[in-house]
Scaffold this active site. Structure first.
Site, short mmCIF file in Angstrom:
data_model
loop_
_atom_site.label_atom_id
_atom_site.label_comp_id
_atom_site.label_asym_id
_atom_site.label_seq_id
_atom_site.Cartn_x
_atom_site.Cartn_y
_atom_site.Cartn_z
N GLY A 14 0.81 -1.23 -0.06
CA GLY A 14 0.06 0.09 0.22
C GLY A 14 0.90 1.19 -0.08
O GLY A 14 0.24 2.35 0.52
N SER A 15 2.03 1.23 -0.56
CA SER A 15 2.81 2.38 -0.41
C SER A 15 2.18 3.56 -1.49
O SER A 15 2.15 4.88 -1.35
CB SER A 15 4.23 2.19 -0.83
OG SER A 15 4.43 1.94 -2.16
N ASN A 16 1.52 3.24 -2.50
CA ASN A 16 0.79 4.26 -3.44
C ASN A 16 -0.23 4.68 -2.62
O ASN A 16 -0.73 5.85 -3.03
CB ASN A 16 0.32 3.43 -4.79
CG ASN A 16 1.61 3.59 -5.89
OD1 ASN A 16 1.92 4.35 -6.17
ND2 ASN A 16 2.25 2.17 -6.25
N LYS A 67 -16.19 -16.00 -9.38
CA LYS A 67 -15.56 -14.39 -9.77
C LYS A 67 -16.58 -13.51 -9.88
O LYS A 67 -16.38 -12.39 -9.43
CB LYS A 67 -14.43 -14.60 -11.03
CG LYS A 67 -13.96 -13.41 -11.22
CD LYS A 67 -12.78 -13.45 -12.28
CE LYS A 67 -11.95 -12.01 -12.77
NZ LYS A 67 -10.65 -12.33 -13.49
N MET A 92 -3.78 -7.28 -7.23
CA MET A 92 -3.12 -8.35 -7.93
C MET A 92 -4.18 -9.16 -8.55
O MET A 92 -4.06 -10.59 -8.65
CB MET A 92 -2.32 -9.04 -6.94
CG MET A 92 -1.16 -8.25 -6.52
SD MET A 92 -0.12 -7.40 -7.68
CE MET A 92 0.79 -8.52 -8.23
N ASN A 109 -5.29 2.57 -13.19
CA ASN A 109 -4.36 1.40 -12.66
C ASN A 109 -3.01 2.00 -12.83
O ASN A 109 -2.71 2.85 -13.70
CB ASN A 109 -4.55 0.06 -13.42
CG ASN A 109 -3.33 -0.79 -13.02
OD1 ASN A 109 -3.32 -0.95 -11.69
ND2 ASN A 109 -2.62 -1.73 -13.73
N HIS A 111 1.29 0.99 -13.37
CA HIS A 111 1.91 -0.19 -13.91
C HIS A 111 3.60 0.02 -13.90
O HIS A 111 3.81 1.33 -14.54
CB HIS A 111 1.43 -0.95 -14.91
CG HIS A 111 2.45 -2.10 -15.41
ND1 HIS A 111 1.97 -3.18 -14.96
CD2 HIS A 111 3.31 -2.30 -16.36
CE1 HIS A 111 2.87 -4.17 -15.16
NE2 HIS A 111 3.72 -3.56 -16.19
C1 GRF Z 1 3.28 -0.93 -7.70
O1 GRF Z 1 4.81 -0.95 -8.33
C2 GRF Z 1 2.42 -0.82 -8.73
O2 GRF Z 1 2.90 -0.24 -10.08
C3 GRF Z 1 2.07 -2.02 -8.91
O3 GRF Z 1 1.87 -2.83 -7.98
C4 GRF Z 1 2.88 -2.38 -7.20
C5 GRF Z 1 2.04 -1.71 -5.80
O4 GRF Z 1 2.95 -1.23 -4.80
N1 GRF Z 1 0.66 -2.07 -9.80
P1 GRF Z 1 2.12 -0.70 -3.39
O5 GRF Z 1 1.50 -1.65 -2.97
O6 GRF Z 1 1.65 0.41 -3.75
O7 GRF Z 1 3.33 -0.25 -2.41
#
Ligand code: GRF
Length: 203
Positions: A14-16, A67, A92, A109, A111
């Site tokens: 969850g760093s984003n 699903k 994921m 999203n 990536h």
């Molecule tokens: C990030 O590198 C994002 O680009 C990818 O998954 C990772 C998630 O990282 N889709 P975080 O959980 O936000 O730290």
């Protein structure tokens, strides 16, 4: 203008999500996180939400026969929390056409590569194995493919000769943190217009 309500879907650390939260707290991003949804009970993102006092829920695939039922449960939370933009931040799972159809043009999203290069899992290793000199990150709207939707923003990061997947990921994630809030901010300000595969940023 009132704050745009975000729904964050995340599976891991969850760093984003944390950086989005920081940018909201500091006033750089005019939005509100309405709900955090994780498909893993022990995901750090749920702890971050708890500390911040943000509603969060764990919805695990194993608890649903299909699903579509799993996705319907996620969609119900999104609707109940009046989410306007669904933000995938390390979620994921590949979302089906059913789910995407519920929120057309409202799912983003991030990536860690310059798409269309190196989609899917292990983007950093893919870039190194290929011998790319430049990688980076991409923010895009989500369609039914894997990392194939219309691109909103991209930023390049140089690949260094001694890079490992971890060292490259460490530099890319810093760029991700800055860029994701910018793209979300453009959405919140209604400055993104999707025209086929092209996303126009309205000046
Ligand atoms: C990030 O590198 C994002 O680009 C990818 O998954 C990772 C998630 O990282 N889709 P975080 O959980 O936000 O730290």
């Amino acid at each position: 203008m009132s704050e745009t309500v975000l729904g964050i879907l995340a599976s891991g650390r969850g760093s984003n999500m944390q950086s989005i939260l920081n940018n909201i707290s500091s006033g750089r991003l005019h939005a509100k996180i309405g709900i955090v949804i994780s498909d893993h009970a022990n995901a750090k993102v749920l702890e971050i939400a708890a500390v911040a006092g943000i509603p969060a829920v764990c919805i695990e695939r194993k608890n649903f026969a299909t699903k579509q039922e799993f996705e319907a449960a996620i969609a119900a939370e999104i609707v109940n929390h009046e989410v306007q933009l669904v933000v995938l931040a390390g979620f994921m799972r590949i979302l089906s056409g059913y789910f995407i159809g519920l929120f057309p043009g409202r799912i983003m999203n991030i990536h860690p590569s310059l798409l269309p290069a190196f989609p899917g899992l292990n983007a950093h290793s893919q870039a190194l194995t290929y011998g790319a000199k430049v990688s980076g990150c991409t923010i895009h709207f989500v369609d039914e493919g894997v990392d194939t939707g219309p691109i909103i923003m991209q930023q390049a990061v140089e690949v260094l000769p001694d890079d490992t997947p971890d060292s490259l990921a460490e530099r890319i994630i810093k760029v991700e943190h800055a860029l994701y809030s910018k793209a979300i901010g453009l959405y919140c300000d209604q400055r993104l217009s999707i025209e086929g595969r092209n996303v126009k940023i309205i000046e």
